[in-house]
Enzyme design. Structure first.
Site, PDB file in Angstrom:
ATOM      1  N   ASP A   1       2.450  -6.557   1.987  1.00  0.00           N
ATOM      2  CA  ASP A   1       0.977  -6.189   3.141  1.00  0.00           C
ATOM      3  C   ASP A   1       1.751  -4.966   3.739  1.00  0.00           C
ATOM      4  O   ASP A   1       0.752  -4.305   4.334  1.00  0.00           O
ATOM      5  CB  ASP A   1       0.124  -7.331   3.952  1.00  0.00           C
ATOM      6  CG  ASP A   1      -1.322  -6.217   3.931  1.00  0.00           C
ATOM      7  OD1 ASP A   1      -1.088  -5.250   3.511  1.00  0.00           O
ATOM      8  OD2 ASP A   1      -2.290  -7.397   5.132  1.00  0.00           O
TER       9      ASP A   1
ATOM     10  N   HIS B   1       0.802  -1.616   0.321  1.00  0.00           N
ATOM     11  CA  HIS B   1       0.276   0.496   0.046  1.00  0.00           C
ATOM     12  C   HIS B   1       1.051   1.613  -0.386  1.00  0.00           C
ATOM     13  O   HIS B   1       1.625   1.402   1.155  1.00  0.00           O
ATOM     14  CB  HIS B   1      -0.399   0.491   1.501  1.00  0.00           C
ATOM     15  CG  HIS B   1      -1.428  -1.554   0.984  1.00  0.00           C
ATOM     16  ND1 HIS B   1      -3.130  -1.329   1.365  1.00  0.00           N
ATOM     17  CD2 HIS B   1      -1.563  -2.001   1.640  1.00  0.00           C
ATOM     18  CE1 HIS B   1      -3.710  -2.418   1.111  1.00  0.00           C
ATOM     19  NE2 HIS B   1      -2.551  -3.190   1.642  1.00  0.00           N
TER      20      HIS B   1
ATOM     21  N   ASN C   1      -6.373   0.189  -2.647  1.00  0.00           N
ATOM     22  CA  ASN C   1      -7.458   1.284  -2.578  1.00  0.00           C
ATOM     23  C   ASN C   1      -6.980   1.963  -1.790  1.00  0.00           C
ATOM     24  O   ASN C   1      -6.199   2.501  -0.512  1.00  0.00           O
ATOM     25  CB  ASN C   1      -7.835   0.073  -0.646  1.00  0.00           C
ATOM     26  CG  ASN C   1      -6.098  -0.162   0.069  1.00  0.00           C
ATOM     27  OD1 ASN C   1      -5.485  -0.002  -0.638  1.00  0.00           O
ATOM     28  ND2 ASN C   1      -6.586  -0.477   1.302  1.00  0.00           N
TER      29      ASN C   1
ATOM     30  N   ARG D   1      -0.174   4.008  -0.561  1.00  0.00           N
ATOM     31  CA  ARG D   1      -1.142   5.705   0.136  1.00  0.00           C
ATOM     32  C   ARG D   1      -0.920   6.808  -0.777  1.00  0.00           C
ATOM     33  O   ARG D   1      -1.489   7.661  -0.740  1.00  0.00           O
ATOM     34  CB  ARG D   1      -0.636   6.053   1.424  1.00  0.00           C
ATOM     35  CG  ARG D   1      -0.400   5.165   2.471  1.00  0.00           C
ATOM     36  CD  ARG D   1      -1.846   4.124   3.206  1.00  0.00           C
ATOM     37  NE  ARG D   1      -1.521   3.411   4.215  1.00  0.00           N
ATOM     38  CZ  ARG D   1      -2.350   2.121   3.802  1.00  0.00           C
ATOM     39  NH1 ARG D   1      -3.021   1.808   3.153  1.00  0.00           N
ATOM     40  NH2 ARG D   1      -1.864   1.123   5.123  1.00  0.00           N
TER      41      ARG D   1
ATOM     42  N   HIS E   1       1.124   3.933   8.237  1.00  0.00           N
ATOM     43  CA  HIS E   1       0.238   4.433   9.166  1.00  0.00           C
ATOM     44  C   HIS E   1       1.446   5.536   9.780  1.00  0.00           C
ATOM     45  O   HIS E   1       2.053   5.393   9.933  1.00  0.00           O
ATOM     46  CB  HIS E   1      -0.494   4.174   9.949  1.00  0.00           C
ATOM     47  CG  HIS E   1      -1.630   3.223   9.972  1.00  0.00           C
ATOM     48  ND1 HIS E   1      -2.930   3.483   8.514  1.00  0.00           N
ATOM     49  CD2 HIS E   1      -1.803   1.888   8.725  1.00  0.00           C
ATOM     50  CE1 HIS E   1      -3.709   3.105   7.874  1.00  0.00           C
ATOM     51  NE2 HIS E   1      -2.560   1.432   8.255  1.00  0.00           N
TER      52      HIS E   1
ATOM     53  N   ASP F   1      -8.713  -5.577  -2.183  1.00  0.00           N
ATOM     54  CA  ASP F   1      -7.722  -5.274  -0.622  1.00  0.00           C
ATOM     55  C   ASP F   1      -8.588  -4.469   0.146  1.00  0.00           C
ATOM     56  O   ASP F   1      -9.075  -2.950   0.132  1.00  0.00           O
ATOM     57  CB  ASP F   1      -6.665  -5.431  -1.255  1.00  0.00           C
ATOM     58  CG  ASP F   1      -5.992  -5.968  -0.062  1.00  0.00           C
ATOM     59  OD1 ASP F   1      -6.643  -6.392   1.083  1.00  0.00           O
ATOM     60  OD2 ASP F   1      -5.005  -4.874   0.742  1.00  0.00           O
TER      61      ASP F   1
HETATM   62 ZN   LIG Z   1      -6.045  -6.974   2.684  1.00  0.00          ZN
END
Ligand SMILES: [Zn+2]
Length: 432
Positions: free
Chosen positions: A310, A70, A102, A72, A314, A157
């Site tokens: 994954d 991710h 996402n 972002r 954050h 996801d």
């Molecule tokens: Zn996931």
């Protein structure tokens, strides 16, 4: 973003490295020569300007491929961007990453795919696009246009495509496009508000429990749809022993089902959760010791053919207020090789070449890409790891914009020392 021309580094001779290359079944001490962005035979006379590197004691592998990151970008670029995420990838030995859709807005249109295809980044970004428009789970997105724009896979996801009729349509269309569908296999109606598996911390702090059935039933549903369509189905971040059992049976029956294990799910169990630590909260949550054991067994016997991080950045502030208040997710790109090497090769005795395969040929096969290899004529995508010298994890030194690492303070082996992506040095540790 405009494409910039590739800047190849000067010719480089890597000497005395342990070359571990699953695609050619090679595991031997040898020299590698890189020029013009390619792996080439070592010339009898080195071209002027060639740099030499003595890599005695280091392991050289094809550049690692992470199926699950991710970045972002767009939407939460204070936590990570395409630029910083790619730098974190390079610092972990990765040359290829599959970005999750996402983002905000979600990657459900060709333009959101295309903006990620920037050769100036420190890693090759292979975008995954949404299965459903807006990730709303109501209508399948224009998979054909997304694939034409460069989407390498489809997933919603962060959420499951829980409606079987939608998933069936998506699988049939993805099959025609020769793309894999990846699923965050957690049935929302069974998961409820659960954030932690049944464990001491859950009881002590009265936290809502995540029932393993939420994942197991989802995996079984996905396997049924795979059987019905014959399309490639990949289960993301497998966390339960019974999910492993279902995937093993499906693969033995010849179904094109695959699954990934994250370093955190094979390293830490729910019983280890400390309620003060927001960096132990992720989705799906950490499993029991039996789940952890089953995941390691599945990586050893090839039921799970790939690791995946994954990597979920954050901001420090959002993770600073304990497990209960933290958003789900941990970063992983810069620690993945060391955690997986130390646990699987160091503790479990996995053959070194299998460990490399789980980060290279395994994930490439899931995407339908040719096997990454260290053979002559191939693009120079490779990484060097120090498997002998202990390395203490210090997130304050990371390339990622975020610091939500559950392994801070751990001492491991397998630190990435040098990464070369398309002939460019994208990471060099210290004086290398
Ligand atoms: Zn996931």
């Amino acid at each position: 973003m405009t494409a910039k021309p590739q800047q190849h580094s000067a010719p480089l001779l890597i000497q005395n490295a342990q070359v571990v290359d699953p695609a050619s079944c090679r595991n031997e001490v040898a020299d590698l020569f890189i020029a013009d962005g390619l792996l080439l035979p070592v010339p009898s006379t080195l071209p002027q300007g060639t740099r030499r590197m003595n890599a005695k004691g280091l392991v050289v592998t094809p550049g690692l491929l992470d199926l699950h990151v991710h970045f972002r970008d767009p939407g939460a670029t204070t936590a990570e961007t395409l630029v910083t995420g790619s730098r974190a990838a390079a610092a972990g030995g990765f040359t290829h990453v599959v970005t999750m859709p996402n983002t905000n807005p979600p990657c459900d249109r060709p333009k959101w795919v295309q903006r990620q295809l920037d050769p100036a980044l420190a890693a090759h970004v292979l975008p995954a696009a949404c299965v459903t428009s807006g990730r709303h789970g109501r209508a399948v997105a224009d998979l054909e246009a997304l694939a034409a724009a460069g989407a390498m896979a489809f997933t919603d996801d962060g959420a499951m495509v829980a409606d079987p009729s939608l998933m069936l349509d998506a699988l049939r269309r993805a099959k025609k496009l020769d793309r894999v569908v990846m699923d965050h296999a957690v049935l929302p109606e069974l998961a409820g508000t659960g954030v932690i598996r049944d464990c001491t911390a859950a009881n002590r702090y009265h936290l809502p429990v995540f029932p393993p059935e939420a994942e197991i039933a989802a995996v079984e549903q996905d396997i049924r749809l795979c059987r019905e369509t014959g399309a490639r189905m990949h289960i993301q971040h497998v966390s339960c022993a019974a999910s492993v059992t279902a995937i093993r049976a499906a693969r033995r029956a010849g179904l094109p089902v695959s699954g990934e294990a994250t370093p955190h799910h094979i390293a830490i169990a729910a019983e280890d959760i400390d309620a003060d630590n927001g960096n132990l909260r992720m989705n799906p949550p950490l499993g029991s010791r039996e789940d952890l054991r089953a995941l390691r067994e599945a990586l050893l016997d090839g039921t799970l053919t790939t690791f995946a991080t994954d990597h979920a950045p954050h901001t420090p502030d959002s993770k600073a207020h304990g497990f209960v208040h933290a958003p789900s997710g941990v970063i992983g790109l810069e620690t993945a090789a060391a955690v997986s090497y130390s646990l699987m090769v160091g503790v479990e005795g996995m053959p070194l070449i299998d460990w490399v395969a789980r980060w290279t040929t395994g994930p490439a096969a899931i995407l339908g890409l040719p096997p990454p290899a260290l053979t002559t004529g191939q693009p120079a995508n490779l990484a060097l790891f120090d498997i002998h010298r202990p390395w203490r994890i210090q997130p304050e030194h990371f390339q990622s914009l975020s610091r939500n690492c559950p392994f801070a303070g751990w001492t491991l082996h397998g630190h990435a020392m040098l990464t070369i992506c398309a002939g460019r040095v994208t990471w060099a540790h210290g004086s290398l």
